[in-house]
Design a protein around this motif. Sequence first.
Motif, PDB file in Angstrom:
ATOM      1  N   ARG A  60      15.702   2.752  -5.125  1.00 35.27           N
ATOM      2  CA  ARG A  60      16.292   2.135  -3.934  1.00 35.27           C
ATOM      3  C   ARG A  60      15.668   0.761  -3.664  1.00 35.27           C
ATOM      4  O   ARG A  60      14.493   0.538  -3.916  1.00 35.27           O
ATOM      5  CB  ARG A  60      16.064   3.010  -2.700  1.00 35.27           C
ATOM      6  N   ARG A  61      16.474  -0.130  -3.120  1.00 34.19           N
ATOM      7  CA  ARG A  61      15.961  -1.409  -2.627  1.00 34.19           C
ATOM      8  C   ARG A  61      15.272  -1.186  -1.276  1.00 34.19           C
ATOM      9  O   ARG A  61      15.539  -0.196  -0.594  1.00 34.19           O
ATOM     10  CB  ARG A  61      17.110  -2.414  -2.458  1.00 34.19           C
ATOM     11  N   ILE A  62      14.424  -2.114  -0.887  1.00 30.80           N
ATOM     12  CA  ILE A  62      13.664  -1.897   0.339  1.00 30.80           C
ATOM     13  C   ILE A  62      14.555  -1.911   1.582  1.00 30.80           C
ATOM     14  O   ILE A  62      14.167  -1.396   2.629  1.00 30.80           O
ATOM     15  CB  ILE A  62      12.521  -2.920   0.484  1.00 30.80           C
ATOM     16  N   THR A  63      15.745  -2.478   1.456  1.00 28.82           N
ATOM     17  CA  THR A  63      16.686  -2.497   2.581  1.00 28.82           C
ATOM     18  C   THR A  63      17.477  -1.197   2.681  1.00 28.82           C
ATOM     19  O   THR A  63      18.258  -1.023   3.613  1.00 28.82           O
ATOM     20  CB  THR A  63      17.665  -3.667   2.436  1.00 28.82           C
ATOM     21  N   GLU A  64      17.263  -0.291   1.727  1.00 29.70           N
ATOM     22  CA  GLU A  64      18.045   0.947   1.668  1.00 29.70           C
ATOM     23  C   GLU A  64      17.228   2.171   2.087  1.00 29.70           C
ATOM     24  O   GLU A  64      17.685   3.300   1.887  1.00 29.70           O
ATOM     25  CB  GLU A  64      18.591   1.151   0.251  1.00 29.70           C
ATOM     26  N   VAL A  65      16.047   1.966   2.664  1.00 29.06           N
ATOM     27  CA  VAL A  65      15.203   3.081   3.086  1.00 29.06           C
ATOM     28  C   VAL A  65      14.745   2.861   4.525  1.00 29.06           C
ATOM     29  O   VAL A  65      14.846   1.749   5.061  1.00 29.06           O
ATOM     30  CB  VAL A  65      13.969   3.239   2.162  1.00 29.06           C
ATOM     31  N   SER A  66      14.260   3.919   5.144  1.00 23.74           N
ATOM     32  CA  SER A  66      13.807   3.828   6.531  1.00 23.74           C
ATOM     33  C   SER A  66      12.441   3.160   6.607  1.00 23.74           C
ATOM     34  O   SER A  66      11.738   3.002   5.598  1.00 23.74           O
ATOM     35  CB  SER A  66      13.728   5.224   7.136  1.00 23.74           C
ATOM     36  N   GLY A  67      12.027   2.794   7.828  1.00 25.25           N
ATOM     37  CA  GLY A  67      10.726   2.175   8.013  1.00 25.25           C
ATOM     38  C   GLY A  67       9.586   3.081   7.597  1.00 25.25           C
ATOM     39  O   GLY A  67       8.614   2.643   6.969  1.00 25.25           O
ATOM     40  N   GLY A  68       9.695   4.374   7.925  1.00 27.21           N
ATOM     41  CA  GLY A  68       8.650   5.318   7.543  1.00 27.21           C
ATOM     42  C   GLY A  68       8.558   5.484   6.040  1.00 27.21           C
ATOM     43  O   GLY A  68       7.462   5.560   5.470  1.00 27.21           O
ATOM     44  N   GLN A  69       9.717   5.550   5.373  1.00 25.91           N
ATOM     45  CA  GLN A  69       9.732   5.662   3.916  1.00 25.91           C
ATOM     46  C   GLN A  69       9.146   4.410   3.267  1.00 25.91           C
ATOM     47  O   GLN A  69       8.386   4.493   2.295  1.00 25.91           O
ATOM     48  CB  GLN A  69      11.159   5.895   3.431  1.00 25.91           C
ATOM     49  N   LEU A  70       9.475   3.263   3.832  1.00 23.85           N
ATOM     50  CA  LEU A  70       8.960   2.004   3.284  1.00 23.85           C
ATOM     51  C   LEU A  70       7.447   1.909   3.450  1.00 23.85           C
ATOM     52  O   LEU A  70       6.735   1.468   2.535  1.00 23.85           O
ATOM     53  CB  LEU A  70       9.647   0.817   3.966  1.00 23.85           C
ATOM     54  N   GLN A  71       6.932   2.357   4.584  1.00 22.79           N
ATOM     55  CA  GLN A  71       5.483   2.301   4.780  1.00 22.79           C
ATOM     56  C   GLN A  71       4.768   3.288   3.866  1.00 22.79           C
ATOM     57  O   GLN A  71       3.671   3.008   3.373  1.00 22.79           O
ATOM     58  CB  GLN A  71       5.135   2.562   6.247  1.00 22.79           C
ATOM     59  N   ARG A  72       5.399   4.427   3.596  1.00 25.41           N
ATOM     60  CA  ARG A  72       4.811   5.356   2.628  1.00 25.41           C
ATOM     61  C   ARG A  72       4.790   4.735   1.233  1.00 25.41           C
ATOM     62  O   ARG A  72       3.835   4.949   0.458  1.00 25.41           O
ATOM     63  CB  ARG A  72       5.563   6.688   2.625  1.00 25.41           C
ATOM     64  N   ALA A  73       5.814   3.950   0.910  1.00 23.34           N
ATOM     65  CA  ALA A  73       5.811   3.229  -0.369  1.00 23.34           C
ATOM     66  C   ALA A  73       4.674   2.208  -0.403  1.00 23.34           C
ATOM     67  O   ALA A  73       4.031   2.004  -1.445  1.00 23.34           O
ATOM     68  CB  ALA A  73       7.152   2.540  -0.588  1.00 23.34           C
ATOM     69  N   CYS A  74       4.409   1.576   0.736  1.00 18.75           N
ATOM     70  CA  CYS A  74       3.293   0.622   0.812  1.00 18.75           C
ATOM     71  C   CYS A  74       1.960   1.323   0.588  1.00 18.75           C
ATOM     72  O   CYS A  74       1.057   0.767  -0.048  1.00 18.75           O
ATOM     73  CB  CYS A  74       3.298  -0.083   2.168  1.00 18.75           C
ATOM     74  N   ILE A  75       1.829   2.540   1.106  1.00 15.18           N
ATOM     75  CA  ILE A  75       0.608   3.309   0.872  1.00 15.18           C
ATOM     76  C   ILE A  75       0.479   3.631  -0.617  1.00 15.18           C
ATOM     77  O   ILE A  75      -0.608   3.521  -1.199  1.00 15.18           O
ATOM     78  CB  ILE A  75       0.594   4.587   1.726  1.00 15.18           C
ATOM     79  N   CYS A  76       1.594   4.019  -1.239  1.00 15.22           N
ATOM     80  CA  CYS A  76       1.576   4.249  -2.691  1.00 15.22           C
ATOM     81  C   CYS A  76       1.095   3.008  -3.419  1.00 15.22           C
ATOM     82  O   CYS A  76       0.238   3.088  -4.316  1.00 15.22           O
ATOM     83  CB  CYS A  76       2.975   4.607  -3.186  1.00 15.22           C
ATOM     84  N   ARG A  77       1.631   1.867  -3.055  1.00 15.82           N
ATOM     85  CA  ARG A  77       1.240   0.605  -3.699  1.00 15.82           C
ATOM     86  C   ARG A  77      -0.256   0.348  -3.524  1.00 15.82           C
ATOM     87  O   ARG A  77      -0.942  -0.075  -4.462  1.00 15.82           O
ATOM     88  CB  ARG A  77       2.046  -0.561  -3.106  1.00 15.82           C
ATOM     89  N   SER A  78      -0.765   0.618  -2.334  1.00 19.75           N
ATOM     90  CA  SER A  78      -2.180   0.362  -2.064  1.00 19.75           C
ATOM     91  C   SER A  78      -3.094   1.282  -2.872  1.00 19.75           C
ATOM     92  O   SER A  78      -4.258   0.941  -3.130  1.00 19.75           O
ATOM     93  CB  SER A  78      -2.468   0.535  -0.571  1.00 19.75           C
ATOM     94  N   MET A  79      -2.590   2.455  -3.270  1.00 17.75           N
ATOM     95  CA  MET A  79      -3.411   3.435  -3.981  1.00 17.75           C
ATOM     96  C   MET A  79      -3.262   3.349  -5.493  1.00 17.75           C
ATOM     97  O   MET A  79      -3.919   4.105  -6.222  1.00 17.75           O
ATOM     98  CB  MET A  79      -3.042   4.848  -3.513  1.00 17.75           C
ATOM     99  N   MET A  80      -2.443   2.448  -5.996  1.00 12.40           N
ATOM    100  CA  MET A  80      -2.207   2.351  -7.436  1.00 12.40           C
ATOM    101  C   MET A  80      -3.489   2.084  -8.210  1.00 12.40           C
ATOM    102  O   MET A  80      -3.670   2.563  -9.334  1.00 12.40           O
ATOM    103  CB  MET A  80      -1.186   1.251  -7.730  1.00 12.40           C
ATOM    104  N   LYS A  81      -4.397   1.334  -7.628  1.00 11.95           N
ATOM    105  CA  LYS A  81      -5.623   0.941  -8.335  1.00 11.95           C
ATOM    106  C   LYS A  81      -6.774   1.900  -8.041  1.00 11.95           C
ATOM    107  O   LYS A  81      -7.908   1.609  -8.411  1.00 11.95           O
ATOM    108  CB  LYS A  81      -6.011  -0.482  -7.944  1.00 11.95           C
ATOM    109  N   GLN A  82      -6.476   3.023  -7.350  1.00 13.80           N
ATOM    110  CA  GLN A  82      -7.516   3.970  -6.942  1.00 13.80           C
ATOM    111  C   GLN A  82      -8.670   3.221  -6.261  1.00 13.80           C
ATOM    112  O   GLN A  82      -9.806   3.230  -6.737  1.00 13.80           O
ATOM    113  CB  GLN A  82      -8.005   4.770  -8.152  1.00 13.80           C
ATOM    114  N   PRO A  83      -8.366   2.563  -5.152  1.00 12.77           N
ATOM    115  CA  PRO A  83      -9.349   1.671  -4.511  1.00 12.77           C
ATOM    116  C   PRO A  83     -10.557   2.413  -3.974  1.00 12.77           C
ATOM    117  O   PRO A  83     -10.481   3.594  -3.611  1.00 12.77           O
ATOM    118  CB  PRO A  83      -8.550   1.041  -3.368  1.00 12.77           C
TER     119      PRO A  83
END
Length: 244
Positions: A135-158
């Motif tokens: 999905r494009r970012i315009t095709e999901v809800s705000g909560g779903q998008l923020q969860r995707a941002c959390i996924c992105r932040s954890m990609m590098k196992q910070p």
Amino acid sequence: MSEILVVKHLYKDGILKDISFTVNVGEMTAVMGPSGSGKSTLLYQVSGMDRADSGKVWVDGTEICSLSEDERAKFRLERMGFVFQQMNMLKNLNLIDNIMLPASRLGKGKSSGKEISNRAGLLMRKMGIEELAERRITEVSGGQLQRACICRSMMKQPKILFADEPTGALNHGAAQEVMEEFTRLNREGTTILMVTHDSKVAAKCGRILYLLDGSIKGELSLAGLPEGQRREERVSRWLDVMGW
């Protein structure tokens, strides 16, 4: 318990004044305070996104204030994760490509494309958004998008995750969903430092620092208190005492 973030006598542009505190490995700490108190400025300094006028910051044993701008950028990319109120996703990419982007930027010798893709898929499954990968970012809800941002932040196992008002742009239900994910990550061992204006969000954390006029004026430990209304009431009473 070992310290992952150590801040000593931090000053910045008259906004931050002699800030000192520590965060231990595995803690989830909130920073609260009125608008203009310096919360976001503090987050930018301790994460190396901006350089303080004076003072020292150690992250995972490295003193980052003495690093060059390029060295700090590399350190952030390799050791830290970030989640912001403004989600900063690229509109021309789908969710999974946005999530994979930071790990892809680490360059050769870090992870193969397949490893990066597999990790992104695993994180999306954990966050309950695997079916939204294309999905494009315009095709999901705000909560779903923020969860995707959390996924992105954890990609590098910070080593540590910094969050600046991560629920500020979300409705109540979406904010609750996102905080459930932060709480789960913390229980799995991720250290989190979070700026928030929401007392219910702060009540999910184990400790709260109260910032006023650029200085830390108080600290509340919630360790040992069960989550729920009792903890939220404790935070509300404390904020009343602090003059919130």
